[in-house]
Design an enzyme around this catalytic site. Structure first.
Site, PDB file in Angstrom:
ATOM      1  N   LYS A   7      -8.325  14.351   4.969  1.00  0.00           N
ATOM      2  CA  LYS A   7      -7.546  13.108   4.951  1.00  0.00           C
ATOM      3  C   LYS A   7      -6.520  13.225   6.070  1.00  0.00           C
ATOM      4  CE  LYS A   7      -6.518  14.113   0.564  1.00  0.00           C
ATOM      5  NZ  LYS A   7      -6.565  13.014  -0.358  1.00  0.00           N
ATOM      6  N   ARG A   8      -5.788  12.140   6.345  1.00  0.00           N
ATOM      7  CA  ARG A   8      -4.733  12.252   7.357  1.00  0.00           C
ATOM      8  C   ARG A   8      -3.785  13.401   6.998  1.00  0.00           C
ATOM      9  NH1 ARG A   8      -4.528   8.341  11.591  1.00  0.00           N
ATOM     10  NH2 ARG A   8      -2.515   9.301  11.982  1.00  0.00           N
ATOM     11  N   THR A  15      -8.556   6.893  -1.797  1.00  0.00           N
ATOM     12  CA  THR A  15      -9.882   6.400  -2.148  1.00  0.00           C
ATOM     13  C   THR A  15     -10.926   7.483  -1.922  1.00  0.00           C
ATOM     14  OG1 THR A  15     -10.097   5.380   0.030  1.00  0.00           O
ATOM     15  CG2 THR A  15      -9.445   3.946  -1.774  1.00  0.00           C
ATOM     16  N   HIS A  46       0.800  -1.230   0.000  1.00  0.00           N
ATOM     17  CA  HIS A  46       0.000   0.000   0.000  1.00  0.00           C
ATOM     18  C   HIS A  46       0.831   1.278   0.000  1.00  0.00           C
ATOM     19  CE1 HIS A  46      -4.033  -1.745   0.807  1.00  0.00           C
ATOM     20  NE2 HIS A  46      -3.354  -2.665   1.466  1.00  0.00           N
ATOM     21  N   LYS A  95     -14.624   8.780  -3.793  1.00  0.00           N
ATOM     22  CA  LYS A  95     -15.893   9.093  -3.124  1.00  0.00           C
ATOM     23  C   LYS A  95     -16.419  10.458  -3.564  1.00  0.00           C
ATOM     24  CE  LYS A  95     -14.139   6.319   0.618  1.00  0.00           C
ATOM     25  NZ  LYS A  95     -13.292   6.310   1.825  1.00  0.00           N
ATOM     26  N   LYS A 120       1.023  14.564   1.632  1.00  0.00           N
ATOM     27  CA  LYS A 120      -0.306  14.926   1.113  1.00  0.00           C
ATOM     28  C   LYS A 120      -0.433  16.438   0.899  1.00  0.00           C
ATOM     29  CE  LYS A 120      -2.497  10.983   3.514  1.00  0.00           C
ATOM     30  NZ  LYS A 120      -3.176  10.106   2.551  1.00  0.00           N
TER      31      LYS A 120
HETATM   32  C1  GL7 Z   1      -2.328   3.621   2.021  1.00  0.00           C
HETATM   33  C2  GL7 Z   1      -2.065   4.687   0.965  1.00  0.00           C
HETATM   34  O1  GL7 Z   1      -1.374   5.744   1.533  1.00  0.00           O
HETATM   35  C3  GL7 Z   1      -3.333   5.155   0.245  1.00  0.00           C
HETATM   36  O2  GL7 Z   1      -2.965   5.950  -0.858  1.00  0.00           O
HETATM   37  C4  GL7 Z   1      -4.154   3.979  -0.241  1.00  0.00           C
HETATM   38  O3  GL7 Z   1      -5.361   4.427  -0.816  1.00  0.00           O
HETATM   39  C5  GL7 Z   1      -4.446   3.066   0.941  1.00  0.00           C
HETATM   40  C6  GL7 Z   1      -5.256   1.869   0.554  1.00  0.00           C
HETATM   41  O4  GL7 Z   1      -4.652   1.159  -0.470  1.00  0.00           O
HETATM   42  O5  GL7 Z   1      -3.216   2.613   1.518  1.00  0.00           O
HETATM   43  N1  GL7 Z   1      -1.081   3.039   2.414  1.00  0.00           N
HETATM   44  C7  GL7 Z   1      -0.890   3.115   3.736  1.00  0.00           C
HETATM   45  O6  GL7 Z   1       0.081   2.663   4.362  1.00  0.00           O
HETATM   46  N2  GL7 Z   1      -1.918   3.765   4.297  1.00  0.00           N
HETATM   47  C8  GL7 Z   1      -2.814   4.114   3.344  1.00  0.00           C
HETATM   48  O7  GL7 Z   1      -3.857   4.659   3.551  1.00  0.00           O
HETATM   49  C9  GL7 Z   1      -2.061   4.018   5.721  1.00  0.00           C
END
Ligand code: GL7
Length: 838
Positions: A567-568, A678, A374, A682, A573
Site C-alpha cells: 500500500k502507499r 480496500t 475519505h 481484496k 499505515k
Molecule cells: C482514502 C483512505 O485513506 C482509504 O482508507 C480509503 O479506502 C480510500 C477510499 O475510500 O480513501 N482517503 C484518501 O484520501 N486516500 C485514500 O486512499 C488517498
C-alpha cells in the site's frame, strides 16, 4: 436531417448497422485487419506488443459499438444520471477486463492463439493506466465497473494526465522517482473527441452592474482562457450491453492567442502562455492523503469541474426542462473535496448566466450534490489560501463568501450568541492569510455526506463534522462502506480459484451476486475441496516467488508463510512498525539453538508501495526495509526462516499477482486513521487472512468472517487520544522489545545508523503520534498467533475458505447500489441489443 432521409437510405443503414459476430473467424479477421492497416505491420514482423495492440484495437471496435448504442439509447430516454467526479481513476490494464466484460475472453484467447501468440503474454504487454495514487483512485475504478454492470446511467469525469503516478525504482535502497509517460504509444482505450472543446477561464476581474429590473448582477470578465478537450474511456459492464463512459479532460491552448500580447508584437509571450495552458493536465499530483496547496493543483480542480459542469449543463438543456428539474435529472457525487469547486461553479452558472435568484439556485445546487469524505487526517484536509483563490477565480471567491455569509446567518439564528461555533463552522478559516475550508464548503453545498466504512462514518460525525451534525441533523450524514469489483479482483486476478468456485457452486452467478459465495461454507470440511483450494494458493505463491526472483533477485520458498503489506507508504499505515517487528524476529531467530530453530515457522515478509516524493520520513522507511532485507537475506544463520522483500513499483497489475498469493496481509494502521482500506477486502476475498487493527473496514470484515478467521491486535480508536496523552504527560516508558530493536539499529546492524536517526526520533516518548510503542507488544503477540495458526494447516485451510465465503458484503456492486438507492435516487436503464435506427 436524418428524419428527411428516403426509405432506401434508412434501409441501407439498417442493413449495414449490425454488430460484428463473435465467432473466431470474425475476430481473427479483425485482428489481422488492424495489424495490416491500423498498425501497418506484417505477420512476420510482429511481437507480443503488436499482438496486444491489434487485439486491443479489435476489442475497442466492439466497445465503441456498445458505447454508441448505450449513449444513443440514454440520450433518447433521458433518465436521471449520476456523474462521478474524481481527480483519480486508477484503472490499471484494460484488455483482460474488456474481453471478460464483453464475454469474449475465451474466443479471443483461442483466436490469437491460433495466430501464434499466447494470450497471457499479450495481456502482459499492456502497461497500466495509473491515473491515481492509491485507494481513492482505485475505488473510483471499481465503482465505474459496478455502475456499468448494474446498468446504472453513469458517467465519470476526470483529468487525462500526460504523466500518471511516477514509476518507482529502488537505487541503493532508496526510492527514486521516474516519470510515467504512459501515452508514448497511442492509447487504444480512449476515444479522442477533438470536436468537444470547452473554453475554460481564469483570473481577470468581476464587473458588477444593475440589470433592467434594478437588481445588482455580477459578471466575471476573465483574463485567461484555455480549452478542455474530451477523451472518452468506454467502461463496459459485465454480462450486459451497457457501456458507460469516463470523460477525461485534456488542456490545450485556446486557438486565438491572447490578443493583447499578440498585438503588442509579443509573439514569444503568447507562445509561452500557450505552453502554460498544456501544463494544467500534465501531471497527477503524487500525494496520497496529504494536501500540497499548489496553484497548479487549484487550476486543475477548476479546469476539471468547470469543463464537466459545462458538459452536464449542456446535456440537461437539450431536454428543455425547467431548471427546477435539474436535481431530478442530475446527481453529482464529489469524490473527496477535490471537486468541491463544482458547487460554486453551478451556483455561478445559475445566478450569473441563467439569471436565477440566489435562493432558487442554491436549492438546486444543494439537491444535486453529495459528498464522500475519505479521510480524517488533518494534513489531508484541503484548504485554499484566499489571495491565491481570488487571483485565479475572483467571481468564485465572492460566491464562496456569500454562501458562507448566508449559511452562518442561519446557524446564528438557530444557535444565537455562539461566536466560537460560528468560527468553527465557517467556510473561511480566520488565519493569515484566510483559508477556504473545502470540506466545510462540500458539506454545506451537498444534501448527503458519507464516510467510507462504519467506523469512519461515525468518526466524522463525532469529530470533524460534529457541529454540522448538530445543525443539519444526523440524516444528512450516512455511511456507505467501500467495496471492490469481484470481476477484476477474483475472476481475473485469480482465475483458477474463480473456476473452482464456479465448479463448486454449480454456476458463475456469484460474479454478479457475491453473496452467493456463502455456498462455499458448506465445503469447509470437504477434504477434496480443501486440497484443491490449497493447491491453487500454492500455485499463486509459486507465481509470486518467480516474480520476486525476477524483479528483486531474491529466492523465496513458496512453502513459507507469505506475509504481505502492500500500500502507499505512510506513517499512519505503520510499515515502520512492521519492519521493526521483522528486526525483532530476526534477532530472536539468531538467539535460538538449532533445535529451537526447527520449530520456527518460515516467513517471507513482502513489502511494496510508493512514498510521496516529498515525504522524507516515508522514504526513510523504504530505505530501512531494504537495509534490513540486505542483512537478513544474506545471513546464513537465518536461511529460509526469514526473508524480506521490497517489490519496487507497486501498481494495480502487480497487485493482481500479489493479492492471490498472500497467506497473511497486514492492515495495521493506528486505530481511527485508515478510513476504510480496500486491499484488505481484496486479500480476504482471495482466501488470505488479515493481521490488522480495529480500523476502517477491518472491523466490518471481522463481523462478516468471524473473529476466528482474522488476527486483531492493538488499541481501539476511542483509546487513541488517552494513549497519546499518557505518553506525552505521564512518562509511559517505551516498550522493552521495541527498545531492543532500536538499539540494534543504532548499533549499526543495518548500515550507518545515522541514516535512520530522523526515523527513530519519531518514536521519542511523547512524539510517537501513531502509537507504535503502545501497540508493539500486542502486535508481536498477534504475529506469534499467526505463526502458530499457520502451522496447523488443516485448520488454516478452513479459515481461508471461510474468508472467501463470507466476503459478499464487500462487493462494489453492493456499495454502488446503496449510493443509487439512498443518495442519487437513480434507477438501472437496460440497453437493448442491436437497435435499428428509426
Ligand atoms: C482514502 C483512505 O485513506 C482509504 O482508507 C480509503 O479506502 C480510500 C477510499 O475510500 O480513501 N482517503 C484518501 O484520501 N486516500 C485514500 O486512499 C488517498
Amino acid at each position: 436531417e436524418r428524419s428527411k432521409w428516403p426509405k432506401e437510405t434508412i434501409d441501407l443503414w439498417n442493413r449495414l448497422y449490425k454488430k460484428d459476430a463473435a465467432d473466431i473467424e470474425t475476430i481473427q479477421k479483425s485482428i489481422v485487419h488492424h495489424v495490416t492497416t491500423t498498425l501497418a505491420r506484417a505477420a512476420y514482423n510482429m511481437d507480443n506488443f503488436t499482438a496486444y495492440q491489434a487485439v486491443a484495437l479489435s476489442a475497442r471496435d466492439r466497445l465503441i459499438a456498445q458505447w454508441n448504442e448505450t449513449q444513443g439509447q440514454l440520450s433518447k430516454a433521458d433518465p436521471k444520471r449520476v456523474y462521478y467526479l474524481s481527480l483519480e481513476f486508477l484503472l490499471g490494464r484494460s484488455m483482460d477486463n474488456a474481453l471478460l466484460n464483453l464475454g469474449l475472453k475465451d474466443v479471443y484467447a483461442k483466436g490469437i492463439g491460433q495466430l501464434g501468440f499466447r494470450m497471457e503474454d499479450v495481456v502482459e504487454s499492456e502497461s497500466d493506466a495509473a491515473l491515481g495514487n492509491g485507494n481513492l483512485g482505485r475505488l473510483a475504478a471499481c465503482y465505474m465497473d459496478s455502475l456499468a454492470t448494474l446498468e446504472y446511467p453513469a458517467w465519470g469525469y476526470g483529468l487525462r494526465y500526460n504523466y500518471g503516478i511516477f514509476q518507482q525504482r529502488i537505487i541503493e535502497g532508496y526510492q527514486a522517482e521516474f516519470p510515467d509517460y504512459w501515452l508514448n504509444f497511442d492509447n487504444p482505450w480512449e476515444l479522442p473527441r477533438l470536436d468537444i472543446s470547452i473554453p475554460i477561464y481564469f483570473a481577470g476581474h468581476v464587473h458588477s452592474f444593475q440589470d433592467e429590473y434594478g437588481v445588482t448582477r455580477h459578471k466575471w470578465v476573465p483574463g485567461q482562457s484555455v480549452q478542455a478537450i474530451a477523451y472518452d474511456v468506454p467502461i463496459p459492464g459485465y454480462d450486459t450491453e451497457n457501456c458507460n463512459n469516463i470523460r477525461l479532460w485534456r488542456s490545450k491552448p485556446t486557438r486565438v492567442f491572447d490578443l493583447t500580447s499578440f498585438n503588442e508584437g509579443n509573439y514569444e509571450k503568447s507562445v509561452e502562455d500557450a505552453t502554460q495552458a498544456e501544463k494544467i493536465t500534465s501531471v497527477l499530483y503524487p500525494n496520497d492523503n496529504t494536501m500540497a496547496g499548489k496553484e497548479l493543483r487549484l487550476k486543475q480542480q477548476y479546469f476539471w469541474t468547470a469543463a464537466s459542469l459545462h458538459d452536464i449543463v449542456r446535456r440537461f438543456k437539450k431536454s428543455q426542462r425547467d431548471w427546477s428539474d435539474f436535481p431530478e435529472q442530475v446527481a453529482i457525487q464529489l469524490n473527496d473535496t477535490h471537486p468541491t469547486l463544482a458547487i460554486v461553479e453551478l451556483q455561478r452558472i445559475l445566478v450569473d448566466e441563467e439569471q436565477l435568484n440566489w435562493d432558487d439556485a442554491w436549492e438546486i445546487v444543494t439537491r444535486t450534490f453529495a459528498f464522500t469524505n475519505h479521510t480524517v487526517l488533518p494534513e489531508a484536509m484541503e484548504k485554499w489560501s484566499v489571495p491565491m483563490f481570488e487571483y485565479l477565480l475572483p467571481r468564485h471567491l465572492q460566491i464562496v463568501f456569500d454562501i458562507n455569509l448566508f449559511f452562518l446567518q442561519k446557524v446564528e439564528k438557530r444557535f444565537p450568541n455562539d461566536r466560537e461555533l460560528l468560527k468553527r463552522m465557517s467556510i473561511i478559516e480566520e488565519a493569515q492569510p484566510q483559508q477556504i475550508r473545502m470540506a466545510h464548503l462540500a458539506v454545506v453545498g451537498s444534501h448527503k455526506v458519507n464516510g467510507v466504512a462504519a467506523l469512519h462514518s461515525n468518526l466524522i460525525r463525532d469529530t470533524i463534522f460534529k457541529d454540522f451534525v448538530e445543525y443539519y441533523g444526523s440524516d444528512k450524514f450516512v455511511n456507505v462502506t467501500n467495496g471492490i469489483t469481484s470481476r477484476r479482483w477474483l475472476n481475473q486476478a485469480n482465475h483458477k480459484l474463480s473456476e473452482l468456485i464456479t465448479e463448486t457452486l454449480g454456476s458463475d452467478a456469484w460474479i454478479k451476486d457475491l453473496d452467493l459465495l456463502k455456498g462455499l461454507n458448506k465445503k469447509v470440511d470437504d477434504k477434496v475441496f480443501q486440497k484443491k483450494w490449497m493447491a491453487i494458493k500454492r500455485a499463486n505463491k509459486v507465481r509470486l516467488a518467480e516474480l520476486i526472483k525476477e524483479r528483486c533477485g531474491i529466492e523465496v520458498s513458496p512453502d513459507a508463510l507469505f506475509d504481505v503489506q502492500v500500500k502507499r507508504i505512510h506513517e499512519y499505515k505503520r510499515q515502520f512498525m512492521n519492519i521493526l517487528a521483522v528486526i525483532h524476529r530476526y534477532r530472536t531467530i539468531k538467539s535460538l539453538t538449532p533445535a529451537q530453530k526447527a520449530n520456527v515457522q518460515p516467513r517471507v515478509v513482502i513489502f511494496g508501495g510508493k512514498a510521496a516524493p516529498g515525504y522524507y520520513v516515508a522514504k526513510l522507511v523504504i530505505k530501512l526495509i531494504n537495509s534490513v532485507a540486505n542483512v537478513v537475506n544474506q545471513d546464513p544463520a537465518v536461511g529460509d526462516l526469514l526473508k524480506v522483500v521490497f517489490i519496487p513499483d507497486y501498481n494495480v497489475s502487480l497487485a493482481e499477482v500479489i493479492v492471490p498469493a498472500s497467506d497473511i496481509s497486514q492492515h495495521i494502521s493506528t486505530a481511527g486513521t485508515e478510513a476504510s482500506g480496500t486491499s484488505n477486502m481484496k486479500f480476504v476475498l482471495n482466501g488470505g487472512l488479515i493481521l490488522g487493527t480495529m480500523d476502517g473496514a477491518n472491523i466490518e470484515i471481522l463481523e462478516e468472517i468471524g473473529e476466528d478467521n482474522i488476527f486483531i491486535f492493538g488499541c481501539l480508536a476511542h483509546e487513541v487520544e488517552d494513549l497519546r496523552y499518557a505518553q506525552r504527560y505521564r512518562g509511559v516508558p517505551m516498550d522493552p522489545a521495541l527498545q531492543g530493536v532500536l538499539a540494534a539499529i543504532e548499533k549499526g546492524t543495518f548500515e550507518d545508523p545515522k541514516i535512520f536517526q530522523p526515523l527513530i526520533s519519531t518514536l521519542t516518548i511523547g512524539k510517537d503520534y501513531y502509537l507504535i510503542s503502545a501497540d508493539f507488544a500486542s502486535y508481536l503477540r498477534a504475529n506469534q498467533a499467526v505463526d502458530a495458526a499457520y502451522k496447523d494447516q488443516d485448520e488454516w485451510v478452513k479459515k481461508s475458505i471461510r474468508c472467501t465465503a463470507n466476503m459478499g458484503k464487500f462487493s462494489s456492486d453492493r456499495s454502488v447500489k446503496e449510493y443509487a438507492d439512498n443518495i442519487w435516487h437513480i434507477k438501472p436503464f437496460k440497453v437493448v441489443d442491436n437497435q435499428q435506427i428509426d
